[in-house]
Enzyme design. Structure first.
Site, short mmCIF file in Angstrom:
data_model
loop_
_atom_site.label_atom_id
_atom_site.label_comp_id
_atom_site.label_asym_id
_atom_site.label_seq_id
_atom_site.Cartn_x
_atom_site.Cartn_y
_atom_site.Cartn_z
N MET A 274 37.21 19.66 8.09
CA MET A 274 36.23 19.88 9.15
C MET A 274 36.28 18.71 10.13
O MET A 274 36.17 17.55 9.74
CB MET A 274 34.82 19.99 8.57
CG MET A 274 34.56 21.24 7.75
SD MET A 274 34.96 22.79 8.59
CE MET A 274 33.92 22.71 10.05
N MET B 270 30.40 28.42 3.97
CA MET B 270 29.55 27.22 4.07
C MET B 270 28.26 27.53 3.31
O MET B 270 27.21 27.78 3.90
CB MET B 270 29.30 26.89 5.54
CG MET B 270 30.54 26.32 6.22
SD MET B 270 30.44 26.40 8.02
CE MET B 270 31.16 28.03 8.27
N SER C 189 38.08 31.71 15.45
CA SER C 189 36.80 31.92 14.77
C SER C 189 35.97 32.94 15.51
O SER C 189 35.57 32.72 16.66
CB SER C 189 36.02 30.61 14.67
OG SER C 189 34.72 30.91 14.19
N ASP D 235 33.26 32.59 9.69
CA ASP D 235 32.38 31.49 9.29
C ASP D 235 31.10 32.02 8.67
O ASP D 235 30.28 32.62 9.35
CB ASP D 235 32.03 30.64 10.52
CG ASP D 235 33.18 29.74 10.92
OD1 ASP D 235 33.66 29.00 10.03
OD2 ASP D 235 33.58 29.76 12.09
N ASP E 80 39.27 22.50 11.61
CA ASP E 80 38.23 23.41 12.12
C ASP E 80 37.12 22.62 12.81
O ASP E 80 36.46 21.79 12.18
CB ASP E 80 37.66 24.18 10.91
CG ASP E 80 36.63 25.22 11.27
OD1 ASP E 80 36.39 25.46 12.46
OD2 ASP E 80 36.06 25.80 10.32
N MET F 99 27.61 31.18 6.90
CA MET F 99 26.64 30.08 6.79
C MET F 99 25.35 30.58 6.14
O MET F 99 24.87 31.66 6.49
CB MET F 99 26.31 29.55 8.19
CG MET F 99 27.53 29.13 8.98
SD MET F 99 27.03 28.59 10.61
CE MET F 99 28.65 28.23 11.31
N HIS G 48 39.39 33.83 11.55
CA HIS G 48 38.52 32.92 10.80
C HIS G 48 37.09 33.44 10.82
O HIS G 48 36.54 33.75 11.88
CB HIS G 48 38.60 31.53 11.45
CG HIS G 48 37.92 30.44 10.68
ND1 HIS G 48 38.51 29.78 9.64
CD2 HIS G 48 36.70 29.88 10.83
CE1 HIS G 48 37.69 28.85 9.18
NE2 HIS G 48 36.57 28.89 9.88
N HIS H 152 35.59 31.26 5.54
CA HIS H 152 35.11 29.89 5.33
C HIS H 152 33.66 29.96 4.86
O HIS H 152 32.76 30.23 5.65
CB HIS H 152 35.25 29.14 6.66
CG HIS H 152 34.73 27.75 6.65
ND1 HIS H 152 34.54 27.01 7.81
CD2 HIS H 152 34.38 26.93 5.63
CE1 HIS H 152 34.08 25.82 7.50
NE2 HIS H 152 33.97 25.74 6.20
#
Ligand code: DX5
Ligand code: ZN
Length: 225
Positions: free
Chosen positions: A145, A76, A15, A42, A183, A44, A40, A74
């Protein structure tokens, strides 16, 4: 019911959240120089999770540095359905959305695939595996998660291990070929526990970027030591 024939190749997906954000391109280089194939990312939104990371512009900038890494993205986001095209255009290869928020999930997963990308579905530590049952035919990956999403560097929640086992059993029973990715808090100690439970794809941010011996850490995550 058909049984899965061969175990899936184990993949470590570092990540980039844990890399220096003033030099994300260098973080990408570290991953590439280790010979890894996945990265990866992330994303958000400060709404579904209590933190804001980066958006499609950063994904696109990283993609401009590298066209071979598999971008494991990913999302979120409370409304990922509003952004899948943007992340696809930015260079994502896999777009994973969460099962918890309220939006047209099956349709969003189908749209991701119609864009020529792989689709993933993720669940928080307190969401049961059964919540994914309506979507398992629409996905290439299930992301479990093992921390509550929002921040890197949290402690692994071991209570999710039985859920990984449940998903591995469901996959065998249904003859599915989706990956099972874990993760959050994955390190040298927790990675083998995830693999033993049935995971084949591990995300690691803090433990990867801080590992003094990255080659060894990679072997641990692939179940080779
Ligand atoms: C958490 C993110 C994870 C996290 C992993 O919201 O989805 O990818 O960055 O970080 P570590 O490996 O530091 O727990
Ligand atoms: Zn993540």
């Amino acid at each position: 019911m058909p049984e899965q024939e061969e175990p899936m190749k184990k993949i470590l997906s570092p990540s980039i959240l844990a890399a220096d954000h003033a030099a994300l391109g260098e973080g990408l280089n570290v991953v590439r120089e280790c010979g890894l194939t996945w990265l990866h990312l992330d994303i958000m939104d400060g709404n579904f999770v209590p933190n804001i990371s980066f958006g499609p512009g950063v994904v696109k900038a990283l993609r401009s540095r590298d066209d071979s890494l598999f971008f494991d993205t990913h999302l979120m986001l409370a409304r990922p359905d509003a952004y899948v095209e943007k992340f696809a255009e930015a260079g994502a290869d896999l777009i994973t959305v969460h099962v918890e928020p309220d939006y047209p999930k099956a349709e969003t997963l189908r749209r991701i695939r119609a864009l020529g990308k792989q689709a993933g579905i993720s669940l928080n530590p307190d969401t049961p595996a059964e919540a994914l049952l309506p979507f398992l035919d629409e996905v290439d990956l299930v992301l479990v998660m093992s921390v509550f999403p929002g921040f890197g560097g949290q402690k692994f929640i071991a209570d999710v291990l039985p859920k990984i086992e449940t998903l591995a059993r469901l996959r065998r029973e249904r003859g599915g070929n989706w990956r099972i990715e874990v993760d959050g808090g994955v390190d040298e100690t927790t990675a083998p526990r995830c693999l033993a439970a049935g995971a084949d794809t591990l995300v690691a941010g803090t433990a990867f970027f801080n590992a003094p011996d990255k080659a060894r850490f990679i072997r641990v995550c692939r179940g080779e030591v």
